[in-house]
Design an enzyme around this catalytic site. Structure first.
Site, PDB file in Angstrom:
ATOM      1  N   GLY A 211       1.008  -1.347  -0.006  1.00 52.03           N
ATOM      2  CA  GLY A 211       0.011  -0.097  -0.364  1.00 52.03           C
ATOM      3  C   GLY A 211       0.701   1.153  -0.058  1.00 52.03           C
ATOM      4  N   GLY A 216      -0.417   2.772   7.162  1.00 52.17           N
ATOM      5  CA  GLY A 216      -0.246   2.041   8.225  1.00 52.17           C
ATOM      6  C   GLY A 216       0.375   0.677   8.188  1.00 52.17           C
ATOM      7  N   HIS A 433      -4.166   3.881 -20.090  1.00 52.92           N
ATOM      8  CA  HIS A 433      -2.665   3.522 -20.333  1.00 52.92           C
ATOM      9  C   HIS A 433      -2.368   2.266 -19.731  1.00 52.92           C
ATOM     10  CE1 HIS A 433       1.927   4.597 -20.089  1.00 52.92           C
ATOM     11  NE2 HIS A 433       1.689   3.465 -19.093  1.00 52.92           N
ATOM     12  N   GLU A 434      -2.921   1.828 -18.287  1.00 55.19           N
ATOM     13  CA  GLU A 434      -2.580   0.375 -17.832  1.00 55.19           C
ATOM     14  C   GLU A 434      -3.267  -0.757 -18.584  1.00 55.19           C
ATOM     15  OE1 GLU A 434      -0.288  -0.165 -15.952  1.00 55.19           O
ATOM     16  OE2 GLU A 434       0.340   2.083 -15.569  1.00 55.19           O
TER      17      GLU A 434
HETATM   18  P1  ADP Z   1       3.415   2.806   6.442  1.00 53.01           P
HETATM   19  O1  ADP Z   1       4.176   1.918   7.142  1.00 53.01           O
HETATM   20  O2  ADP Z   1       2.445   2.498   5.481  1.00 53.01           O
HETATM   21  O3  ADP Z   1       4.360   3.830   5.694  1.00 53.01           O
HETATM   22  P2  ADP Z   1       3.134   3.848   9.094  1.00 53.01           P
HETATM   23  O4  ADP Z   1       2.417   2.568   9.862  1.00 53.01           O
HETATM   24  O5  ADP Z   1       4.610   3.921   9.365  1.00 53.01           O
HETATM   25  O6  ADP Z   1       2.553   3.743   7.756  1.00 53.01           O
HETATM   26  O7  ADP Z   1       2.240   4.983   9.470  1.00 53.01           O
HETATM   27  C1  ADP Z   1       2.874   6.242  10.258  1.00 53.01           C
HETATM   28  C2  ADP Z   1       1.872   6.817  11.302  1.00 53.01           C
HETATM   29  O8  ADP Z   1       0.765   7.094  10.785  1.00 53.01           O
HETATM   30  C3  ADP Z   1       1.472   5.642  12.363  1.00 53.01           C
HETATM   31  O9  ADP Z   1       2.522   5.593  13.215  1.00 53.01           O
HETATM   32  C4  ADP Z   1       0.224   6.275  12.862  1.00 53.01           C
HETATM   33  O10 ADP Z   1       0.350   7.197  13.828  1.00 53.01           O
HETATM   34  C5  ADP Z   1      -0.435   6.891  11.663  1.00 53.01           C
HETATM   35  N1  ADP Z   1      -1.419   6.010  10.827  1.00 53.01           N
HETATM   36  C6  ADP Z   1      -1.100   5.382   9.618  1.00 53.01           C
HETATM   37  N2  ADP Z   1      -2.099   4.796   9.293  1.00 53.01           N
HETATM   38  C7  ADP Z   1      -2.979   4.655  10.374  1.00 53.01           C
HETATM   39  C8  ADP Z   1      -4.247   3.802  10.584  1.00 53.01           C
HETATM   40  N3  ADP Z   1      -4.658   3.263   9.622  1.00 53.01           N
HETATM   41  N4  ADP Z   1      -4.833   4.074  11.809  1.00 53.01           N
HETATM   42  C9  ADP Z   1      -4.312   4.998  12.728  1.00 53.01           C
HETATM   43  N5  ADP Z   1      -3.152   5.737  12.447  1.00 53.01           N
HETATM   44  C10 ADP Z   1      -2.467   5.314  11.327  1.00 53.01           C
HETATM   45 ZN    ZN Z   2       3.490   2.315 -18.460  1.00 53.03          ZN
END
Ligand code: ADP
Ligand code: ZN
Ligand code: MG
Length: 612
Positions: A211, A216, A433-434
């Site tokens: 994602g 998250g 495109h895709e």
């Molecule tokens: P990713 O790993 O997908 O880049 P993270 O888990 O590191 O995202 O998210 C960073 C911060 O954003 C988390 O520590 C949290 O505070 C907040 N966050 C991101 N997604 C969510 C979610 N679905 N629910 C609650 N908080 C979230």
């Molecule tokens: Zn392409």
């Protein structure tokens, strides 16, 4: 040490010094520096930070190293000295860092230990230290007294057991209900692996969270560990990118060793794409390190008993570039999509983060969720945080709508630069495109079948992708390469057909197609007009310090031939798509509706559009 990223950094308790002690320390340091300089008897010795010293070693500026438990003394090379380096660098060793020796070996630097540890103390330095130490003691004592009287509370950080279970739970993650549901099963398994083993159920070994950034994924992995009550071990693929040969592989080995010692555990590899990029198209040896690390990861994943209670989780926002070996059964064979949240999901996420913020009664989180399309969890957390800061600055008792509105504007402004939100018109272009890539891939005789098409943006670069079931190939024949070229140009061809004009979105396709066509002409001798000859590319020649290895005439001929191959491939893609115009539109429309299509859905959309 470097292997693990404990939930709370081990040194957290050192990080927060009380303000008073900090000021005192700085004062003491300011006094001590002139004294230390005055007594420094050896002008060609320089004390530097440990990290800087490692950089010097990596840069090959160090000839010889002496190590004690406390100190590293590095003798510079003559070349470095000529460039102004001192004779010797001295640094304090960082406790627990065990990579230094591997680095030295990798760089063939001679090293030896020296006894005792700390070098013979300089009497003046000792005196300074004593004074500073006494000063700190006095300061600490006074502050303690104050804190007892409630004047200046001394903050103390709670240090969690780094090897204990994660404290994050599913309640901390919102707006990604489908992903949570899929992960429930993993939690069940980790709680009672015996039960699964008894029933002979096949449990996944590796789960890939896919994602956009900030949705998250890391949080979910921690929550799985927290829910199951098992330790959480994590490393990030990005950490491996710049390390020296062999280090990455040994870190992976240690990580698995430590997890195995715990019995049940989650091993989390963040940014898997940094080590897991497709291996095949590297012509140079520059990717040795990454490959070794990747191979070690594959070995470890194959090596443990899936019923043992260890689950490997990984996160990526670019699944399409992963080495297919990683996605084979028994490895990361389970993919969980962690997508951008919808308005209801955004409201739920806001609610999670609002637990730590005092909100005014007039705040309507549903309204905020409506106003923030495209925001991911990290952005929403950011909005609440910014709003709290604004409220604090304005001395308000609680965060109101006014601050939240301002915070959204701020975050949007930041995002527009960083994470371009795709508007409707762009989505349409990407969809056609895709769809074009996918249809051409399904139509030419030798292309690998399409596994998935998606217009869900992944990170900043890719607006969408078409993923084919790639196999490891050692040899490819001319017709296969030509098919591949048509597939690469299929996106561009579809844009040409559907909109009558091109967009900038196809530039990466064009780059890859051009490089492939050039190799067909220059390396594989597949052009009749240029003939069976291997022509070094100009870049390779220049790197070796040679002048252009071919004549202008040859260069022009190659250029023309490459152009012709590409033009023919483009025309072919256009012709294929024109005969399947109805399918093209149908697939694109479905993509707009659903964001992504799996193979079966793709075929259904194609078939529905073709009259039987
Ligand atoms: P990713 O790993 O997908 O880049 P993270 O888990 O590191 O995202 O998210 C960073 C911060 O954003 C988390 O520590 C949290 O505070 C907040 N966050 C991101 N997604 C969510 C979610 N679905 N629910 C609650 N908080 C979230
Ligand atoms: Zn392409
Ligand atoms: Mg993350």
């Amino acid at each position: 040490m470097a292997v693990l990223k404990p939930l709370t950094p081990m040194n957290a308790r050192f990080r927060r010094r009380t303000p008073g002690a900090g000021r005192l320390l700085r004062l003491a340091a300011a006094c001590a520096v002139p004294v230390a300089l005055a007594t420094c008897s050896e002008p060609s010795e320089q004390t530097i930070a440990y990290s800087r010293l490692k950089e010097r070693i990596a840069a090959g500026q160090v000839r010889e190293v002496r190590l004690s438990d406390y100190q590293v003394q590095a003798t510079s090379t003559t070349a470095a000295r000529k460039a102004g380096a001192p004779e010797r660098w001295v640094a304090t060793r960082v406790p627990g860092d065990d990579q230094l020796v591997s680095l030295l070996e990798a760089k063939h630097v001679q090293y030896d230990g020296f006894g005792g540890g700390a070098p013979r103390p300089n009497p003046v330095a000792v005196l300074v230290l004593l004074i500073v130490g006494a000063g700190i003691l006095v300061a600490a004592w006074r502050m303690r007294r104050n804190s007892v009287r409630g004047v200046s509370p001394v903050g103390r950080m709670r240090v969690k057991d780094s090897h204990g279970a994660s404290e994050t739970s599913f309640d901390d993650v919102a707006g990604v209900d489908e992903a949570k549901e899929e992960l429930e099963e993993i939690v069940h398994f980790l709680r009672t692996p015996e039960k699964f083993a008894r029933l002979g159920a096949r449990v996944p070994r590796g789960v890939l969270l896919v994602g956009p950034p900030g949705t998250g994924k890391t949080l979910l992995a921690k929550a799985v560990a927290g829910e199951a009550g098992v330790p959480f071990f994590s490393i990030s693929g990005a950490e491996f990118v710049e390390v020296y040969v062999g280090v990455g592989a040994s870190r992976v080995r240690k990580l698995f060793q430590q997890a195995r010692a715990k019995g049940r555990a989650i091993i989390f590899i963040d940014e898997l794409d940094a080590i897991g990029k497709t291996r095949s198209n590297s012509l140079t040896g520059a990717n040795d390190e990454r490959e070794q690390t990747l191979n070690q990861l594959l070995v470890e994943m194959d090596g443990f008993d899936p019923r043992s209670g260890i689950i490997v989780m990984a996160a990526t926002n670019r699944p399409e570039i992963l080495d297919p070996a990683l996605l084979r059964p028994g490895r990361f064979d389970r993919q969980v999509l962690v997508d951008r949240p919808d308005p209801i999901g955004r409201e739920a996420i806001l609610r999670v983060h609002a637990r730590n913020v005092r909100l005014d009664d007039d705040v309507d989180l549903a309204h905020i969720a409506q106003r923030t399309p495209g925001f991911v969890g990290a952005d929403l957390a950011n909005v609440l945080n910014e709003a709290a800061l604004l409220a604090a600055r304005a001395d308000k008792p609680a965060v109101g709508m006014e601050e939240l509105d301002a915070a959204i504007d701020r975050v949007v402004a930041g995002l527009e630069k960083k994470n371009r939100l795709v508007n409707e018109k762009e989505r349409r272009i990407v969809a056609w495109h895709e769809a074009g890539h996918a249809l051409v891939a399904e139509s030419v005789p030798t292309a690998e079948p399409v596994k998935k098409v998606s217009i869900i943006p992944r990170g900043a670069a890719a607006l969408g992708y078409t993923q084919q079931l790639a196999e490891d190939r050692l040899l490819m024949q001319e017709d296969e390469l030509l098919d591949r070229l048509a597939v690469l140009l299929g996106g561009r061809a579809a844009e040409h057909i559907a909109f009558g004009k091109l967009s900038t979105g196809a530039s990466n396709d064009l780059e890859r197609a051009t490089s492939l066509a050039r190799r067909m002409v220059c390396e594989f001798g597949m052009s009749a007009r240029v003939g069976p000859i291997s022509i070094a590319t100009p870049a390779a020649g220049r790197a070796r310090g040679e002048s252009e290895p071919w004549s202008d005439e040859t260069a022009a001929r190659v250029e023309r031939e490459v152009q012709q191959i590409l033009a023919a491939a483009f025309d072919r893609a256009v012709a294929i798509l024109e005969t399947q115009r109805a399918s093209l539109d149908a697939v694109a429309e479905r993509l707009l509706e659903f964001g992504s299509l799996h193979r079966e859905e793709l075929l259904r959309a194609m078939n529905a559009a073709t009259p039987a």
